[in-house]
Scaffold this motif. Structure first.
Motif, PDB file in Angstrom:
ATOM      1  N   ARG A 653      29.712 -27.240  66.787  1.00  0.00           N
ATOM      2  CA  ARG A 653      31.055 -27.140  66.745  1.00  0.00           C
ATOM      3  C   ARG A 653      31.769 -28.669  66.492  1.00  0.00           C
ATOM      4  NH1 ARG A 653      33.243 -23.038  69.343  1.00  0.00           N
ATOM      5  NH2 ARG A 653      35.063 -24.125  69.771  1.00  0.00           N
ATOM      6  N   TYR A 654      33.135 -28.592  66.133  1.00  0.00           N
ATOM      7  CA  TYR A 654      33.692 -29.642  65.884  1.00  0.00           C
ATOM      8  C   TYR A 654      34.467 -30.364  67.240  1.00  0.00           C
ATOM      9  CZ  TYR A 654      34.180 -28.648  60.794  1.00  0.00           C
ATOM     10  OH  TYR A 654      33.762 -28.413  59.723  1.00  0.00           O
ATOM     11  N   LYS A 655      34.373 -31.481  67.426  1.00  0.00           N
ATOM     12  CA  LYS A 655      34.603 -32.106  68.828  1.00  0.00           C
ATOM     13  C   LYS A 655      35.816 -33.301  68.295  1.00  0.00           C
ATOM     14  CE  LYS A 655      32.505 -35.476  71.781  1.00  0.00           C
ATOM     15  NZ  LYS A 655      31.577 -36.396  72.119  1.00  0.00           N
ATOM     16  N   VAL A 656      36.721 -33.321  69.068  1.00  0.00           N
ATOM     17  CA  VAL A 656      37.937 -34.344  68.891  1.00  0.00           C
ATOM     18  C   VAL A 656      37.316 -35.677  69.304  1.00  0.00           C
ATOM     19  CG1 VAL A 656      40.100 -35.215  69.725  1.00  0.00           C
ATOM     20  CG2 VAL A 656      39.710 -32.845  69.542  1.00  0.00           C
ATOM     21  N   VAL A 657      37.618 -36.808  68.543  1.00  0.00           N
ATOM     22  CA  VAL A 657      37.287 -38.213  68.332  1.00  0.00           C
ATOM     23  C   VAL A 657      38.541 -38.640  68.138  1.00  0.00           C
ATOM     24  CG1 VAL A 657      36.069 -40.058  67.602  1.00  0.00           C
ATOM     25  CG2 VAL A 657      34.844 -37.817  67.464  1.00  0.00           C
ATOM     26  N   ALA A 658      39.056 -39.815  69.376  1.00  0.00           N
ATOM     27  CA  ALA A 658      40.302 -40.470  69.096  1.00  0.00           C
ATOM     28  C   ALA A 658      40.245 -41.321  67.922  1.00  0.00           C
ATOM     29  CB  ALA A 658      40.334 -41.246  70.573  1.00  0.00           C
ATOM     30  N   PHE A 659      41.424 -41.170  67.098  1.00  0.00           N
ATOM     31  CA  PHE A 659      41.220 -42.141  65.973  1.00  0.00           C
ATOM     32  C   PHE A 659      41.491 -43.589  66.382  1.00  0.00           C
ATOM     33  CE2 PHE A 659      42.757 -44.180  62.016  1.00  0.00           C
ATOM     34  CZ  PHE A 659      42.018 -43.451  61.137  1.00  0.00           C
ATOM     35  N   GLY A 660      40.508 -44.385  65.818  1.00  0.00           N
ATOM     36  CA  GLY A 660      40.532 -45.946  66.244  1.00  0.00           C
ATOM     37  C   GLY A 660      39.434 -46.217  67.246  1.00  0.00           C
ATOM     38  N   ALA A 661      38.784 -45.097  67.813  1.00  0.00           N
ATOM     39  CA  ALA A 661      37.684 -45.111  68.606  1.00  0.00           C
ATOM     40  C   ALA A 661      36.238 -45.264  67.766  1.00  0.00           C
ATOM     41  CB  ALA A 661      37.457 -44.172  69.578  1.00  0.00           C
ATOM     42  N   GLY A 662      36.351 -44.965  66.533  1.00  0.00           N
ATOM     43  CA  GLY A 662      35.235 -45.115  65.848  1.00  0.00           C
ATOM     44  C   GLY A 662      35.109 -46.562  64.880  1.00  0.00           C
ATOM     45  N   LYS A 663      33.979 -46.982  64.831  1.00  0.00           N
ATOM     46  CA  LYS A 663      33.792 -48.405  64.268  1.00  0.00           C
ATOM     47  C   LYS A 663      34.143 -48.534  62.755  1.00  0.00           C
ATOM     48  CE  LYS A 663      29.622 -49.581  66.795  1.00  0.00           C
ATOM     49  NZ  LYS A 663      28.097 -50.091  66.756  1.00  0.00           N
ATOM     50  N   GLN A 664      34.244 -47.155  62.106  1.00  0.00           N
ATOM     51  CA  GLN A 664      34.811 -47.250  60.683  1.00  0.00           C
ATOM     52  C   GLN A 664      36.177 -46.930  60.641  1.00  0.00           C
ATOM     53  OE1 GLN A 664      32.636 -48.293  58.304  1.00  0.00           O
ATOM     54  NE2 GLN A 664      31.117 -48.403  60.018  1.00  0.00           N
ATOM     55  N   ASP A 665      36.970 -46.548  61.672  1.00  0.00           N
ATOM     56  CA  ASP A 665      38.413 -46.123  61.526  1.00  0.00           C
ATOM     57  C   ASP A 665      39.251 -47.319  61.126  1.00  0.00           C
ATOM     58  OD1 ASP A 665      37.430 -43.775  62.425  1.00  0.00           O
ATOM     59  OD2 ASP A 665      38.401 -43.911  64.563  1.00  0.00           O
TER      60      ASP A 665
END
Length: 686
Positions: A653-665
């Protein structure tokens, strides 16, 4: 909503992330007075606390993780105070011990007044070492957060004394400035390092304040009517961002006027806004038109304006207005016409147009709103005329020279390096011309028209027809079925997501969609995109067009845009590898979900379904699309007031990830975003 109720909601919301909340009265032991607005939310690594009371409006942000920071943003002057700390060896978590409460204080080195907040928070880190202290315009805090640079003259130098670290600086022009104090309640200070107390935590009392002029908040009763949805989070966000002088685009990073954001939000919220709120939004746009009638995109105020004017050989702190964008120029007319002709009664419309306003775009000018509006309509007609006289790619409305941005996808990669945006040319130019013609026929503008104005606006209907019939076709992309399927399969493999549902949705027909943009040679940038929602909201496509382009958007990603966690704003499966690298789930306008774009599409579908000229087959396509879209919207209800979010694919499934939480964001999302509050008006079909 009142403080106690929202604090209870905030405590429940934050309990899962380890955030403790306590109230504090003005004096110890005294009952807490309820501010006009106070609420909390956590998004990704950020704990956000908002408060508004009288002259104070502030957004406190505490950043968890290995790169902790404290940031307080004030709508007054778009100013802020930020403390960045050195990178930690392990992730640390803040706990909000006492909710922010408003304070009014004297500046440390004078008698002038500052407005701000005091709060208490703790963090489970053995030490915090000061890295950078920035007290100035949010524009500079934003730049430091994203690219690590600020003008040397606005850098602050904190001073440690006993267990207190204080930073204060006046504005460069001597006006009252910005203040940040951290009192160590548990722990100790040694030079630029704060060490934890015996319990392993650092506890701080944080006071932050600004000397910038406060804005005049719109109270809830002046903002929404009885038709607005009962959504506390969206109501709180809209409440925090709404002022008589202007609406704020988003907090913390865009905490001031943005023309496009104001116009789109006012249009989508219009059914539930009080007339005064609509007029506050439209008035702020009209007051910032330049002498040609061009709509201002963003304003630079406070110390940003001081620095900018000095860099260009000037002085003072008058707002610096940015006219680089092109989409907002053609949004004003259709939004204004919708209010004046469809929502306001004729007397109210005339009163608004007659209202005198001081122009910020044409300094020294005081004029009726109607005169300013006519100036924009003249600009629309003049810039649309070349294509109307000889339809060709090179006569479309292009991005301004030297720019890679010009519409809502305003990151450098947002239009895929295109020069001619689909939404501007295929939707907004003809919509603006139609709106000009409507207002001319209604006679509302008669008092503000010269004979030359009238002659120009009388050309609008014929010009709109040419734009409507010729511009959209230039953006049409047709990809053979076999080629489209191969690209979908390869792209899905590169992202680690299943291709099956997307491939099944393609069938054997060519894949047809509108390009995101055209390059300078007129070649399509073949990226499936959510900007079709503008056509649903502002145009009347034929039944065949509706079936083709709505279907294209609603296919499962990566054939179309739909995922379990929302409609993506871009799908680069049909583009080359270079373009795919620019439209990743870590890109600001890449394969991510923007809340307001879903709302726009939903509102547009509802508008099209209200038409009486559609055959049953078209209505069936739109109805299915509406059901699919609303399932995705409701699956991410908790994130609706956020600016945008990304995703991960886990466990099928697709899972929400807060934008800015990822190292590459590339950046982080705003916790309160103006156009993400539009679900107060855009509601599921009954």
């Amino acid at each position: 909503m009142k403080y106690v109720a929202r604090m209870m909601l905030g405590a429940a919301l934050l309990a899962a992330t380890g955030v403790a909340v306590a109230q504090q009265g003005a004096k110890r032991g005294a009952p807490a007075r309820a501010p006009e607005l106070a609420y909390l939310l956590t998004e990704g690594q950020n704990i956000n606390a908002f408060v508004r009371e009288g002259a104070v409006a502030a957004h406190l942000l505490l950043r968890n993780g290995t790169d902790p920071r404290i940031l307080v943003a004030f709508p007054a002057g778009n100013s802020g105070a930020g403390q960045w700390f050195a990178r930690l060896d392990r992730a640390a978590t803040w706990r909000l011990e006492q909710a922010p409460r408003p304070v009014t204080m004297r500046e440390p080195e004078g008698a002038r007044t500052l407005h701000g907040i005091v709060t208490e928070a703790s963090i489970d880190a053995p030490r915090l070492t000061l890295a950078k202290t920035v007290l100035s315009s949010i524009r500079f805090l934003r730049d430091y957060q994203s690219v690590g640079r600020i003008p040397n003259e606005v850098e602050a130098t904190p001073v440690a004394a006993a267990n207190t670290i204080t930073a204060y600086r006046r504005r460069l022009d001597g006006a009252p400035g910005y203040f940040l104090k951290m009192e160590v309640l548990d722990g100790s200070v040694a030079g630029t390092t704060i060490r934890a107390g015996a319990g392993g935590r650092i506890r701080l009392r944080i006071t932050a304040a600004t000397g910038e002029t406060p804005l005049t908040g719109l109270a809830t009763r002046d903002l929404l009517n009885a038709r607005a949805a009962n959504d506390p989070t969206a109501r709180d966000a809209l409440h925090f961002l709404s002022y008589r002088e202007k609406f704020l685009a988003g907090s913390w990073r865009f905490q001031t006027y943005f023309g496009r954001d104001t116009l789109m939000s006012v249009r989508l919220l219009m059914p539930v806004l009080q007339p005064g709120a609509v007029e506050a939004g439209l008035g702020s746009v009209l007051a910032r038109l330049d002498a040609r009638g061009d709509v201002a995109h963003e304003e630079g105020i406070g110390e940003f304006a001081v620095v900018d004017r000095r860099q260009h050989g000037g002085s003072g702190d008058a707002a610096v207005l940015d006219y680089a964008m092109i989409d907002d120029d053609y949004m004003l007319a259709p939004v204004a016409a919708t209010y004046l002709l469809d929502h306001a009664d004729r007397a109210a419309a005339r009163r608004f147009l007659a209202r005198k306003m001081t122009s910020e775009g044409v300094p020294g000018t005081v004029e009726p709103a109607g005169k300013a509006l006519v100036r924009n309509l003249r600009y629309v007609v003049a810039t649309a005329q070349p294509f109307a006289q000889g339809p060709a790619v090179e006569r479309l409305i292009a991005l301004k020279a030297g720019r890679l941005t010009g519409q809502w996808r305003d990151s450098e990669e947002g239009l895929g390096r295109g020069r001619y945006a689909y939404d501007v040319n295929a939707v907004f130019v003809p919509a603006a011309l139609d709106a000009a013609a409507r207002m001319l026929r209604a006679g509302l503008l008669d008092a503000y028209l010269t004979p030359q104005d009238r002659a120009a606006l009388m050309q609008a209907p014929a010009m709109a027809t040419v734009w409507r019939e010729r511009a959209p076709a230039l953006f049409r992309v047709d990809i053979p079925a076999t080629q489209a399927s191969t690209r979908v399969r390869d792209y899905a493999r590169s992202l680690g997501i299943p291709a099956g549902p997307a491939l099944a949705s393609l069938g054997n027909a060519p894949l047809t969609f509108h390009a995101l943009s055209l390059d300078e040679r007129g070649k399509a940038v073949p990226i499936v995109n959510s900007d079709e929602g503008f056509a649903l909201m502002f145009a009347d496509p034929s039944p065949a067009e509706l079936e083709t382009y709505v279907t294209a958007a609603m296919r499962p990603f990566p054939a179309g845009l739909m995922t379990d966690i929302g409609m993506l704003v871009a799908n680069a499966a049909q583009a080359d590898a270079t373009a795919q690298g620019r439209f990743t789930p870590a890109a600001y306008h890449g394969a991510v979900v923007w809340s307001w774009q879903q709302a726009l599409f939903a509102a547009g579908l509802e508008r099209q379904l209200a038409r009486r000229d559609l055959p049953a087959s078209t209505r069936a396509v739109l109805t299915r699309a509406q059901a699919t879209l609303w399932r995705a919207i409701q699956a991410t209800r908790a994130t609706q007031s956020s600016e945008l979010w990304s995703w991960a694919y886990e466990g099928g499934r697709y899972k929400v990830v807060a934008f800015g939480a990822g190292k590459q964001d590339v950046d982080e999302s705003n916790a309160a975003q103006l156009w993400s509050t539009v679900y107060l008006a855009v509601q599921p079909p009954k």
